[in-house]
Design an enzyme around this catalytic site. Structure first.
Site, PDB file in Angstrom:
ATOM      1  NE  ARG A  72      -3.680   0.019   2.394  1.00  0.00           N
ATOM      2  CZ  ARG A  72      -4.257   0.318   3.567  1.00  0.00           C
ATOM      3  NH1 ARG A  72      -4.107  -0.503   4.586  1.00  0.00           N
ATOM      4  NH2 ARG A  72      -4.949   1.414   3.702  1.00  0.00           N
ATOM      5  CG  HIS A 122      -8.866   5.120  10.907  1.00  0.00           C
ATOM      6  ND1 HIS A 122      -9.835   4.865   9.959  1.00  0.00           N
ATOM      7  CD2 HIS A 122      -9.521   5.265  12.086  1.00  0.00           C
ATOM      8  CE1 HIS A 122     -11.032   4.835  10.546  1.00  0.00           C
ATOM      9  NE2 HIS A 122     -10.862   5.071  11.837  1.00  0.00           N
ATOM     10  CB  CYS A 130       9.411   1.961  18.364  1.00  0.00           C
ATOM     11  SG  CYS A 130      10.426   0.682  19.134  1.00  0.00           S
ATOM     12  CB  CYS A 133      11.177   3.285  22.740  1.00  0.00           C
ATOM     13  SG  CYS A 133      11.473   3.758  21.024  1.00  0.00           S
ATOM     14  CB  CYS A 150      13.115   1.132  17.033  1.00  0.00           C
ATOM     15  SG  CYS A 150      13.251   2.678  17.953  1.00  0.00           S
ATOM     16  CB  CYS A 153      14.840   0.980  21.641  1.00  0.00           C
ATOM     17  SG  CYS A 153      13.376   0.313  20.846  1.00  0.00           S
TER      18      CYS A 153
HETATM   19  C1  BV8 Z   1     -12.340   0.762  18.150  1.00  0.00           C
HETATM   20  C2  BV8 Z   1      -6.653   1.463   9.209  1.00  0.00           C
HETATM   21  C3  BV8 Z   1     -12.474   0.212  20.407  1.00  0.00           C
HETATM   22  C4  BV8 Z   1      -6.343   0.203   8.566  1.00  0.00           C
HETATM   23  C5  BV8 Z   1      -8.984   1.330   9.637  1.00  0.00           C
HETATM   24  C6  BV8 Z   1     -19.651  -3.892  15.442  1.00  0.00           C
HETATM   25  C7  BV8 Z   1     -20.423  -2.758  15.243  1.00  0.00           C
HETATM   26  C8  BV8 Z   1     -19.849  -1.485  15.271  1.00  0.00           C
HETATM   27  C9  BV8 Z   1     -18.476  -1.333  15.512  1.00  0.00           C
HETATM   28  C10 BV8 Z   1     -17.727  -2.472  15.692  1.00  0.00           C
HETATM   29  C11 BV8 Z   1     -18.296  -3.738  15.670  1.00  0.00           C
HETATM   30  N1  BV8 Z   1     -17.311  -4.642  15.860  1.00  0.00           N
HETATM   31  C12 BV8 Z   1     -16.133  -3.968  16.033  1.00  0.00           C
HETATM   32  C13 BV8 Z   1     -16.384  -2.666  15.963  1.00  0.00           C
HETATM   33  C14 BV8 Z   1     -15.428  -1.580  16.096  1.00  0.00           C
HETATM   34  C15 BV8 Z   1     -14.646  -1.425  14.803  1.00  0.00           C
HETATM   35  C16 BV8 Z   1     -15.570  -1.236  13.615  1.00  0.00           C
HETATM   36  O1  BV8 Z   1     -16.114  -0.164  13.430  1.00  0.00           O
HETATM   37  N2  BV8 Z   1     -15.708  -2.298  12.822  1.00  0.00           N
HETATM   38  C17 BV8 Z   1     -16.559  -2.231  11.654  1.00  0.00           C
HETATM   39  C18 BV8 Z   1     -15.879  -2.984  10.505  1.00  0.00           C
HETATM   40  C19 BV8 Z   1     -17.911  -2.834  11.995  1.00  0.00           C
HETATM   41  N3  BV8 Z   1     -13.879  -0.222  14.992  1.00  0.00           N
HETATM   42  C20 BV8 Z   1     -12.664  -0.321  15.519  1.00  0.00           C
HETATM   43  O2  BV8 Z   1     -12.112  -1.365  15.799  1.00  0.00           O
HETATM   44  C21 BV8 Z   1     -11.995   1.000  15.819  1.00  0.00           C
HETATM   45  N4  BV8 Z   1     -11.505   0.961  17.153  1.00  0.00           N
HETATM   46  O3  BV8 Z   1     -13.526   0.692  18.054  1.00  0.00           O
HETATM   47  O4  BV8 Z   1     -11.687   0.619  19.311  1.00  0.00           O
HETATM   48  C22 BV8 Z   1     -11.709   0.593  21.585  1.00  0.00           C
HETATM   49  C23 BV8 Z   1     -12.211   1.587  22.376  1.00  0.00           C
HETATM   50  C24 BV8 Z   1     -11.512   1.926  23.488  1.00  0.00           C
HETATM   51  C25 BV8 Z   1     -10.308   1.284  23.780  1.00  0.00           C
HETATM   52  C26 BV8 Z   1      -9.808   0.294  22.952  1.00  0.00           C
HETATM   53  C27 BV8 Z   1     -10.500  -0.066  21.833  1.00  0.00           C
HETATM   54  C28 BV8 Z   1     -10.803   1.221  14.914  1.00  0.00           C
HETATM   55  C29 BV8 Z   1     -11.275   1.351  13.499  1.00  0.00           C
HETATM   56  C30 BV8 Z   1     -10.090   1.707  12.627  1.00  0.00           C
HETATM   57  C31 BV8 Z   1      -9.746   0.529  11.774  1.00  0.00           C
HETATM   58  N5  BV8 Z   1      -8.724   0.936  10.842  1.00  0.00           N
HETATM   59  N6  BV8 Z   1      -8.009   1.741   8.860  1.00  0.00           N
HETATM   60  C32 BV8 Z   1      -5.789   0.519   7.215  1.00  0.00           C
HETATM   61  O5  BV8 Z   1      -6.307   1.441   6.543  1.00  0.00           O
HETATM   62  O6  BV8 Z   1      -4.845  -0.186   6.852  1.00  0.00           O
HETATM   63  S1  BV8 Z   1     -10.568   1.411   9.085  1.00  0.00           S
HETATM   64  C33 BV8 Z   1     -10.603   1.317   7.388  1.00  0.00           C
HETATM   65  O7  BV8 Z   1     -11.994   1.413   7.021  1.00  0.00           O
HETATM   66  C34 BV8 Z   1      -9.960   2.494   6.681  1.00  0.00           C
HETATM   67  O8  BV8 Z   1      -9.374   3.459   7.523  1.00  0.00           O
HETATM   68  C35 BV8 Z   1     -11.131   3.153   5.965  1.00  0.00           C
HETATM   69  O9  BV8 Z   1     -10.973   4.495   5.897  1.00  0.00           O
HETATM   70  C36 BV8 Z   1     -12.222   2.782   6.874  1.00  0.00           C
HETATM   71  C37 BV8 Z   1     -13.616   3.020   6.430  1.00  0.00           C
HETATM   72  O10 BV8 Z   1     -13.751   2.619   5.119  1.00  0.00           O
HETATM   73  P1  BV8 Z   1     -14.123   3.769   4.064  1.00  0.00           P
HETATM   74  O11 BV8 Z   1     -13.092   4.836   4.113  1.00  0.00           O
HETATM   75  O12 BV8 Z   1     -15.527   4.191   4.276  1.00  0.00           O
HETATM   76  O13 BV8 Z   1     -13.952   3.010   2.717  1.00  0.00           O
HETATM   77  P2  BV8 Z   1     -14.991   1.996   2.087  1.00  0.00           P
HETATM   78  O14 BV8 Z   1     -14.263   1.219   1.052  1.00  0.00           O
HETATM   79  O15 BV8 Z   1     -15.744   1.284   3.168  1.00  0.00           O
HETATM   80  O16 BV8 Z   1     -16.056   2.956   1.366  1.00  0.00           O
HETATM   81  C38 BV8 Z   1     -15.651   3.733   0.270  1.00  0.00           C
HETATM   82  C39 BV8 Z   1     -16.798   4.664   0.001  1.00  0.00           C
HETATM   83  O17 BV8 Z   1     -16.428   5.535  -1.056  1.00  0.00           O
HETATM   84  C40 BV8 Z   1     -18.056   3.928  -0.447  1.00  0.00           C
HETATM   85  O18 BV8 Z   1     -19.183   4.477   0.217  1.00  0.00           O
HETATM   86  C41 BV8 Z   1     -18.114   4.241  -1.955  1.00  0.00           C
HETATM   87  O19 BV8 Z   1     -19.461   4.355  -2.410  1.00  0.00           O
HETATM   88  C42 BV8 Z   1     -17.467   5.604  -1.986  1.00  0.00           C
HETATM   89  N7  BV8 Z   1     -16.831   5.959  -3.260  1.00  0.00           N
HETATM   90  C43 BV8 Z   1     -16.159   5.142  -4.122  1.00  0.00           C
HETATM   91  N8  BV8 Z   1     -15.703   5.885  -5.164  1.00  0.00           N
HETATM   92  C44 BV8 Z   1     -16.072   7.174  -4.934  1.00  0.00           C
HETATM   93  C45 BV8 Z   1     -16.789   7.225  -3.734  1.00  0.00           C
HETATM   94  N9  BV8 Z   1     -17.299   8.364  -3.234  1.00  0.00           N
HETATM   95  C46 BV8 Z   1     -17.094   9.488  -3.947  1.00  0.00           C
HETATM   96  N10 BV8 Z   1     -16.405   9.525  -5.112  1.00  0.00           N
HETATM   97  C47 BV8 Z   1     -15.891   8.394  -5.637  1.00  0.00           C
HETATM   98  N11 BV8 Z   1     -15.228   8.442  -6.805  1.00  0.00           N
HETATM   99 ZN    ZN Z   2      12.186   1.988  19.847  1.00  0.00          ZN
END
Ligand code: BV8
Ligand code: ZN
Length: 256
Positions: A72, A122, A130, A133, A150, A153
């Site tokens: 990526r 995100h 790291c 550290c 790192c 460390c």
């Molecule tokens: C947390 C980094 C808790 C990775 C990402 C059940 C229900 C609800 C929530 C949860 C659940 N089970 C678990 C959860 C929580 C979970 C979650 O939400 N899961 C989902 C899948 C259900 N969330 C988490 O785990 C978050 N953390 O809740 O922590 C906590 C609290 C306290 C203490 C400790 C822990 C962390 C979430 C972050 C995950 N990491 N990214 C990486 O990128 O490598 S998320 C990942 O999805 C990306 O960041 C991305 O941005 C994100 C969302 O996807 P979209 O950006 O919307 O992209 P997608 O493909 O889905 O959609 C594209 C859109 O564009 C479409 O609508 C399409 O129509 C449109 N489109 C396409 N072309 C165009 C367009 N629009 C306009 N113009 C175009 N040309």
């Molecule tokens: Zn380190």
């Protein structure tokens, strides 16, 4: 479908807005050639994204995770911001400190297009952290191989990315909520709005009055190619590619 009445409505709302907050997702980078998440039905080379973008995935096989992120990083180093990114950078020049760009994207294209007020919920592909550290370093977008260490460390470094099940960076999340509380218009662009807590910002923009009584609901404008999961909160939905819609909105705001 003729989008002009919806674009005209968005221009009207934005021209009256004192403060604007934006939430972007992978769709805003789609026209730059960056694959979105849901389009590939959440699979990468047969792996579910939640498996390679998760602490368990990292524990299981950090080499596989680094391979996923190196690919990526290389992809993103070869693409350019698109007209939608540039339009958002121009909007920041209009509102200045009253413009906040909250992004779920990790590709850095908003900054490359010129936005400076970017809140990366995100993390970012160009940064590593790291595992020992905690040192966070901007490594650019070069391929870091599968066992990067790192410099401070010597411990293994991981992507500075928020994986599923991990909490968002505290300061950034606080800023994102503040910006959402204070905006008159909330733009939600190119996100399926299924990932929380990020997607919850749209509801917060509409229902902040339940928390701070005197706050009115913000006007929510969605730009997507299809209605997202938060469409119930949307006042003006513009369903076309953001790379084409955003420049038209910017032109209308500027025309005066
Ligand atoms: C947390 C980094 C808790 C990775 C990402 C059940 C229900 C609800 C929530 C949860 C659940 N089970 C678990 C959860 C929580 C979970 C979650 O939400 N899961 C989902 C899948 C259900 N969330 C988490 O785990 C978050 N953390 O809740 O922590 C906590 C609290 C306290 C203490 C400790 C822990 C962390 C979430 C972050 C995950 N990491 N990214 C990486 O990128 O490598 S998320 C990942 O999805 C990306 O960041 C991305 O941005 C994100 C969302 O996807 P979209 O950006 O919307 O992209 P997608 O493909 O889905 O959609 C594209 C859109 O564009 C479409 O609508 C399409 O129509 C449109 N489109 C396409 N072309 C165009 C367009 N629009 C306009 N113009 C175009 N040309
Ligand atoms: Zn380190």
């Amino acid at each position: 479908m003729d989008l002009s009445p919806y674009i005209a409505e968005a221009i009207k709302l934005l021209r009256e807005a004192k403060s604007v907050a934006v939430l972007t997702g992978a769709g805003v980078s789609a026209e730059s050639g960056v694959p979105t998440f849901r389009a590939s039905d959440g699979l990468w080379e047969g792996h579910r994204i939640e498996d390679v973008a998760s602490p368990d995935g990292w524990e299981r096989d950090s080499n596989l995770v680094w391979t996923f992120y190196n690919l990526r990083r290389t992809n993103v180093s070869e693409v350019q911001p698109n007209p939608g990114h540039y339009a958002l950078a121009e909007m920041e020049k209009i509102w200045g400190e009253d413009f906040n760009l909250i992004t779920q994207n990790v590709d850095g294209l908003h900054q490359r297009a010129g936005n400076t007020r970017v809140w990366e919920l995100h993390g970012a592909l160009n940064r590593t952290e790291c595992t020992g550290c905690g040192d966070i370093v901007d490594q650019g977008l070069t391929d870091l191989g599968t066992d990067p260490r790192c410099k401070k460390c010597g411990d293994l470094v991981r992507p500075n990315i928020v994986w599923f099940g991990e909490s968002l960076p505290h300061e950034v999340w606080k800023k994102a909520q503040e910006a959402t509380f204070l905006c008159d218009v909330f733009l939600v662009i190119g996100t399926s709005a299924v990932v929380y807590p990020a997607a919850g910002l749209v509801r917060l923009a509409k229902q902040r009055g339940d928390i701070v009584g005197e706050l009115q609901p913000a006007k929510v404008i969605e730009i997507n190619i299809t209605p997202s999961d938060v469409v119930t909160y949307v006042d003006v939905g513009i369903y076309g590619p953001s790379g084409e819609v955003l420049p038209k909105i910017l032109e209308g705001i500027r025309k005066g």
